[in-house]
Design an enzyme around this catalytic site. Structure first.
Site, PDB file in Angstrom:
ATOM      1  CG  ASP A 265      62.902 -60.993  78.922  1.00 47.58           C
ATOM      2  OD1 ASP A 265      63.045 -59.662  79.643  1.00 47.58           O
ATOM      3  OD2 ASP A 265      63.710 -61.597  78.997  1.00 47.58           O
TER       4      ASP A 265
ATOM      5  CD  GLU B  43      64.935 -61.585  88.214  1.00 46.41           C
ATOM      6  OE1 GLU B  43      65.968 -61.147  87.663  1.00 46.41           O
ATOM      7  OE2 GLU B  43      64.576 -62.747  87.925  1.00 46.41           O
TER       8      GLU B  43
END
Length: 469
Positions: free
Chosen positions: A269, A447
């Site tokens: 997402d 990330e």
């Protein structure tokens, strides 16, 4: 970098003594004078757990927490909170202050590498607890994520831990829970009967609560506001936009919100992999999910072999063989030399170049010839900093020019599995060089990276969802 990782395990660990810290959730609106809610499984004895927590927390901290028993119906939850887990676990960090499903697999690999044996055991045990007490492995242990899971990596975690412990008694206790989690994915509505393959499918309805409050830009617009603006502005031929957007009333439809939640179950997402904002995800059998389910079947072959259950071992081997044939039939694109997600309503593959094409190599599903074809397409994905998530620049974090450690790891492992060691080493070295360079600059690991520019500064390039790193 290695020292930083070793020291950060403690920082990112949550346990009873961190319950107040865990309960706090920046992704939701919260009145400062109200306690943070912690929900206990109805299978547990709530007063007993409250007593245990009172021994671990100061009276001041306990006053800032309210313990409730989780209602049997998710729809009955009017105020959201943390879902209780009995042991320590590691969180991703930043705004993600809870235990995430598929993140936990990669966390476990790090814990095992760093010989954090007790924490590794607990990380797996908390996921098994989720299956037993909350019905599945959750997107994360918050009540607003009870209606969606995450990619099935639990069996790989169980076996990775077992390789260290060799505890057959514990391994035997995991089998019913592994099977329960497997069947979550292989019966309707997750199963598409026409293909015999599975899809992502979230059970919740309406806007995702964490998106409404926390994914807002400088103008105060939510992700959903920006999606509506996109639909107003651009022509879309990936799918029938009327299914997802009511242009006359400028509203996103119930089906859009169902798909949006489902996209979050997928772990990717946001991406345009299933059309803009993945709004058409409910109509696809994805490469990643079905590859992982094949691996679950193979893991249960191995577990039953260890436990001496020959008949069950054969049953799981047959299931894996069936799925492998289905993957070959529906997800392999011989013309393109890539694995592509299958749109089962139209009967067509969507060849949106995406790094999940490496999953069948990683998990040993590909033939050597198929792996060779994928490697011939490596230039589509290879960038100065490693592997591009996709070949499409969309303003979404799970598309170009961004790269993520898990997808790079999967690609590298897949290349090595089929003997493409030069390519695997080259990509790994590119990614590590970028990570080390950016760590020296920022003193932290993030990330995602822009793997074209080899940079951790990505916020200005992300238009949808949250843009932080």
């Amino acid at each position: 970098v290695r020292l930083h990782i070793k020291e950060t395990w403690k920082t990112l660990t949550r346990s009873h003594e961190h319950l107040l810290q865990s309960a706090k959730d920046t992704k939701l609106d919260h009145k400062t004078d109200t306690p943070w809610l912690v929900y206990i499984s109805p299978l547990e004895d709530c007063p007993d757990i409250q007593t245990v927590l009172e021994r671990s927390l100061s009276s001041k901290d306990m006053q800032r927490i309210e313990i409730r028993t989780l209602p049997s119906e998710v729809e009955a939850i009017k105020e959201h909170g943390l879902l209780y887990l009995p042991g320590p676990y590691v969180v991703p960090g930043g705004r993600f202050n809870e235990m995430y499903g598929w993140d936990s697999y990669f966390i476990l690999l790090g814990l095992l590498h760093d010989e954090e044996w007790e924490l590794a055991q607990s990380q797996v045990d908390q996921l098994l607890y989720q299956v037993k007490h909350y019905g599945t492995i959750l997107n994360a242990n918050r009540t607003y994520m009870l209606s969606r899971s995450q990619p099935p990596v639990l069996s790989m975690m169980v076996l990775a831990l077992f390789q260290h412990t060799q505890d057959e008694e514990w391994l035997r206790t995991t089998v019913p829970l592994l099977e329960q989690f497997y069947y979550y994915w292989v019966v309707p509505p997750h199963l598409n009967p026409g293909t015999g393959l599975s899809r992502f499918y979230a059970f919740g309805e309406g806007p995702a609560p964490e998106v409404v409050f926390s994914e807002r830009d400088d103008e105060g617009k939510s992700h959903y506001d920006r999606v509506k603006e996109y639909y107003q502005t651009f022509e879309i031929d990936d799918y029938d936009v009327n299914l997802y957007y009511d242009r006359e009333n400028d509203k996103l439809t119930h089906l859009f919100y169902k798909a949006d939640r489902t996209m979050r179950e997928s772990g990717f997402d946001i991406t345009n992999r299933f059309g803009p904002f993945s709004a058409d995800i409910l109509h696809y059998a994805p490469v990643c999910l079905n590859s992982l389910l094949y691996q679950v079947e193979q893991d249960l072959v191995q577990i039953n072999a260890i436990l001496g259950n020959e008949q069950l071992e054969k049953q799981w081997r047959d299931r894996g063989g069936y799925r492998r044939n289905r993957i070959d039939q529906f997800l392999w694109n011989e013309e393109r030399g890539l694995y592509c997600d299958y749109h089962f309503q139209s009967g067509k593959r969507r060849c949106y170049e995406f790094a999940t094409t490496f999953y069948p190599l990683w998990l040993g599903i590909s033939s050597q010839a198929q792996a060779q074809r994928v490697v011939e397409n490596l230039s589509l994905f290879e960038a100065p900093g490693g592997i591009l998530t996709s070949t499409h620049i969309t303003g979404n974090q799970w598309d170009a020019p961004f790269g993520w450690a898990p997808l790079t790891f999967i690609a590298v492992q897949g290349l090595h599995r089929y003997g493409f060691h030069t390519q695997g080493d080259r990509i790994a070295n590119k990614f590590l060089a970028m990570v080390i360079k950016e760590f020296e600059r920022h003193n932290t690991l993030v990330e995602k990276y822009d793997v074209e520019r080899c940079s951790a500064n990505v916020s200005d390039e992300i238009s949808f969802g949250y843009s932080s790193n």
